[in-house]
Write a protein that holds these residues in place. Structure first.
Motif, PDB file in Angstrom:
ATOM      1  N   GLN A   1      21.228  54.506  -4.084  1.00  0.00           N
ATOM      2  CA  GLN A   1      21.398  53.602  -2.862  1.00  0.00           C
ATOM      3  C   GLN A   1      21.550  54.267  -1.655  1.00  0.00           C
ATOM      4  O   GLN A   1      21.004  53.810  -0.577  1.00  0.00           O
ATOM      5  CB  GLN A   1      22.925  53.007  -3.153  1.00  0.00           C
ATOM      6  N   GLU A   2      22.157  55.482  -1.686  1.00  0.00           N
ATOM      7  CA  GLU A   2      22.212  56.288  -0.388  1.00  0.00           C
ATOM      8  C   GLU A   2      20.482  56.598   0.095  1.00  0.00           C
ATOM      9  O   GLU A   2      20.552  56.669   1.150  1.00  0.00           O
ATOM     10  CB  GLU A   2      22.786  57.569  -0.764  1.00  0.00           C
ATOM     11  N   PHE A   3      19.702  57.145  -0.789  1.00  0.00           N
ATOM     12  CA  PHE A   3      18.615  57.328  -0.614  1.00  0.00           C
ATOM     13  C   PHE A   3      17.717  56.118   0.065  1.00  0.00           C
ATOM     14  O   PHE A   3      16.923  56.131   1.139  1.00  0.00           O
ATOM     15  CB  PHE A   3      17.527  57.590  -1.801  1.00  0.00           C
TER      16      PHE A   3
ATOM     17  N   ALA B   1      22.165  49.760   7.196  1.00  0.00           N
ATOM     18  CA  ALA B   1      21.539  50.002   6.036  1.00  0.00           C
ATOM     19  C   ALA B   1      22.295  50.211   4.708  1.00  0.00           C
ATOM     20  O   ALA B   1      21.747  49.460   3.528  1.00  0.00           O
ATOM     21  CB  ALA B   1      20.480  51.201   6.188  1.00  0.00           C
ATOM     22  N   ARG B   2      23.256  50.578   4.944  1.00  0.00           N
ATOM     23  CA  ARG B   2      24.110  50.820   3.685  1.00  0.00           C
ATOM     24  C   ARG B   2      24.603  49.553   3.185  1.00  0.00           C
ATOM     25  O   ARG B   2      24.776  49.048   1.919  1.00  0.00           O
ATOM     26  CB  ARG B   2      25.353  51.655   3.843  1.00  0.00           C
ATOM     27  N   GLU B   3      25.059  48.617   4.091  1.00  0.00           N
ATOM     28  CA  GLU B   3      25.488  47.409   3.888  1.00  0.00           C
ATOM     29  C   GLU B   3      24.496  46.376   3.148  1.00  0.00           C
ATOM     30  O   GLU B   3      24.844  45.631   2.324  1.00  0.00           O
ATOM     31  CB  GLU B   3      26.259  46.590   5.315  1.00  0.00           C
TER      32      GLU B   3
ATOM     33  N   SER C   1      24.397  44.829  -0.434  1.00  0.00           N
ATOM     34  CA  SER C   1      24.455  43.566  -0.761  1.00  0.00           C
ATOM     35  C   SER C   1      23.094  43.025  -1.475  1.00  0.00           C
ATOM     36  O   SER C   1      22.978  41.944  -1.667  1.00  0.00           O
ATOM     37  CB  SER C   1      24.606  42.801   0.758  1.00  0.00           C
ATOM     38  N   GLY C   2      22.245  44.054  -1.664  1.00  0.00           N
ATOM     39  CA  GLY C   2      21.056  43.615  -2.330  1.00  0.00           C
ATOM     40  C   GLY C   2      19.957  42.796  -1.519  1.00  0.00           C
ATOM     41  O   GLY C   2      18.981  42.329  -1.894  1.00  0.00           O
TER      42      GLY C   2
END
Length: 107
Positions: free
Chosen positions: A21-23, A99-101, A105-106
């Motif tokens: 997810q971080e990538f 971007a993380r959010e 959230s998909g």
């Protein structure tokens, strides 16, 4: 298997998911940063896509975000855009949070 083995596997799976997810968030941030910078530089659509790919690719030069920061800041400076390194760094942080959010959230 023991309970400890199950827990260890669970932690390993969570770690792998977090890293993935971080990538993904980092790549999204870099694309958004490139689009922001391209707008400031006045690039037109076919060149915006090329520039976005170049910024994403620049992230693989060295560990961390400094390579992306350096590329975008130097490109902006080279195009005559009056922007400070701190402003680019703040934009990167803002876009990374978004971007993380988005990844969580998909979207």
């Amino acid at each position: 298997m023991t309970t400890f083995d199950d827990r260890e596997q669970g932690f390993e799976k969570k770690f792998a998911l977090d890293q993935e997810q971080e990538f993904k968030a980092s790549v999204r941030r870099n694309r958004a940063l490139a689009q922001w910078a391209a707008g400031l530089m006045g690039l037109q659509p076919p060149h915006i896509d090329e520039y976005s790919r170049a910024v994403v690719k620049s992230d693989f030069e060295a560990p961390g975000d400094e390579d992306v920061l350096r590329k975008v800041f130097e490109d902006l400076k080279g195009a005559g855009v009056q922007v400070t390194e701190a402003e680019v760094r703040m934009k990167m942080a803002e876009l990374m949070a978004q971007a993380r959010e988005s990844v969580r959230s998909g979207e």
